[in-house]
Design a protein around this motif. Structure first.
Motif, PDB file in Angstrom:
ATOM      1  N   SER A   1      52.893  84.142  34.225  1.00 51.60           N
ATOM      2  CA  SER A   1      52.813  84.961  35.369  1.00 51.60           C
ATOM      3  C   SER A   1      51.608  84.830  36.334  1.00 51.60           C
ATOM      4  O   SER A   1      50.473  84.633  35.672  1.00 51.60           O
ATOM      5  CB  SER A   1      53.067  86.545  35.133  1.00 51.60           C
TER       6      SER A   1
ATOM      7  N   GLU B   1      43.509  91.712  45.759  1.00 50.67           N
ATOM      8  CA  GLU B   1      44.907  91.078  45.758  1.00 50.67           C
ATOM      9  C   GLU B   1      45.166  90.021  46.510  1.00 50.67           C
ATOM     10  O   GLU B   1      44.609  89.772  47.579  1.00 50.67           O
ATOM     11  CB  GLU B   1      45.934  92.274  46.099  1.00 50.67           C
TER      12      GLU B   1
ATOM     13  N   GLU C   1      49.608  87.303  37.568  1.00 49.07           N
ATOM     14  CA  GLU C   1      48.860  88.374  37.345  1.00 49.07           C
ATOM     15  C   GLU C   1      48.097  88.088  36.134  1.00 49.07           C
ATOM     16  O   GLU C   1      46.668  88.115  36.103  1.00 49.07           O
ATOM     17  CB  GLU C   1      49.737  89.400  37.152  1.00 49.07           C
ATOM     18  N   ASP C   2      48.616  87.228  35.211  1.00 48.99           N
ATOM     19  CA  ASP C   2      47.798  86.931  33.958  1.00 48.99           C
ATOM     20  C   ASP C   2      46.765  86.087  34.280  1.00 48.99           C
ATOM     21  O   ASP C   2      45.704  86.021  33.775  1.00 48.99           O
ATOM     22  CB  ASP C   2      48.834  86.556  32.943  1.00 48.99           C
TER      23      ASP C   2
ATOM     24  N   GLU D   1      49.949  83.313  48.239  1.00 46.26           N
ATOM     25  CA  GLU D   1      50.747  83.219  47.015  1.00 46.26           C
ATOM     26  C   GLU D   1      51.773  82.247  47.373  1.00 46.26           C
ATOM     27  O   GLU D   1      52.221  81.405  46.700  1.00 46.26           O
ATOM     28  CB  GLU D   1      51.743  84.684  46.901  1.00 46.26           C
TER      29      GLU D   1
ATOM     30  N   SER E   1      43.703  87.512  36.221  1.00 46.12           N
ATOM     31  CA  SER E   1      42.994  88.093  35.162  1.00 46.12           C
ATOM     32  C   SER E   1      41.636  87.188  35.006  1.00 46.12           C
ATOM     33  O   SER E   1      40.597  87.746  34.887  1.00 46.12           O
ATOM     34  CB  SER E   1      43.581  88.737  33.990  1.00 46.12           C
TER      35      SER E   1
END
Length: 218
Positions: free
Chosen positions: A149, A82, A151-152, A88, A155
């Motif tokens: 996003s 993460e 998260e996408d 971020e 990936s």
């Protein structure tokens, strides 16, 4: 002239040493200061580039394999990790993040050091567009992809597509190779003003340990 005056006139003065002795003393002091500066600089470099024990390997390599295909040898891998808040925030403020995967294939030789047969790297760049509010991911030599996003976008790093790391002719049939794999946040590719901060900030030390497995060429 008295006897004491005669004696004192023939004795060297220790309050004011000769010019040669004074010059030698100055040279010694300068040499000592130079050595001290070098030692302090060496210590600073050791402390700067030594990995923090509390932030050692924060990326787990959950799967890694190599297979022979008609196009060459393809590496399949997946990772689990993460982004922390600092990374971020930097991404949202317009600082791109670079994730580099390093792969090495070595072959044992009884008469010399192990032979490094393959040594390649691939980098995925993640960025954020403030105007479109979209994340972008691009791999070296490939087209950029857009995601709604984070998260996408991540990936593509956690579960990247299979990657041809070598041609079919690069490895010798019947030989056994040791495959080493590592994935890391590549701070060397950051904009220059951020590189120094990243080297001194443990939040930017994101890397996996080297994962090793063997592969026999059929």
């Amino acid at each position: 002239m008295t006897q004491s005056a005669l004696i004192s006139s023939h004795l060297p003065s220790f309050r004011h040493p000769p010019a040669a002795a004074s010059g030698a003393s100055t040279a010694v002091r300068l040499l000592w200061r130079t050595c001290r500066c070098v030692l302090l600089l060496a210590l600073a470099l050791i402390l700067l580039f030594s990995p923090a024990t509390s932030h050692a390997a924060e990326v787990d390599i959950t799967q890694a394999s190599l297979e022979a295909t008609d196009d060459g040898y393809r590496l399949s891998a997946s990772y689990s990790f993460e982004l922390n808040r600092s990374l971020e925030d930097a991404l949202v403020r317009g600082v791109p993040l670079y994730f580099t995967t390093d792969v090495q294939l070595t072959r044992r030789r009884w008469y010399w050091f192990d032979e490094v047969s393959i040594s390649v790297s691939r980098t995925v760049r993640i960025s954020f567009n403030v105007l479109t509010r979209q994340y972008h991911a691009s791999t070296s030599g490939q087209l950029q992809q857009s995601f709604s996003s984070l998260e996408d976008a991540m990936s593509l790093i956690r579960r990247p597509p299979r990657w041809i790391i070598a041609d079919k002719s690069a490895l010798t049939s019947g030989d056994i190779y040791k495959v080493g794999l590592r994935m890391r946040l590549d701070v060397a590719q950051l904009p220059k003003p951020f590189q120094i901060n990243a080297l001194n900030n443990s939040d930017w030390r994101l890397s996996s340990d080297w994962k090793e497995f063997t592969f026999k060429v059929e």
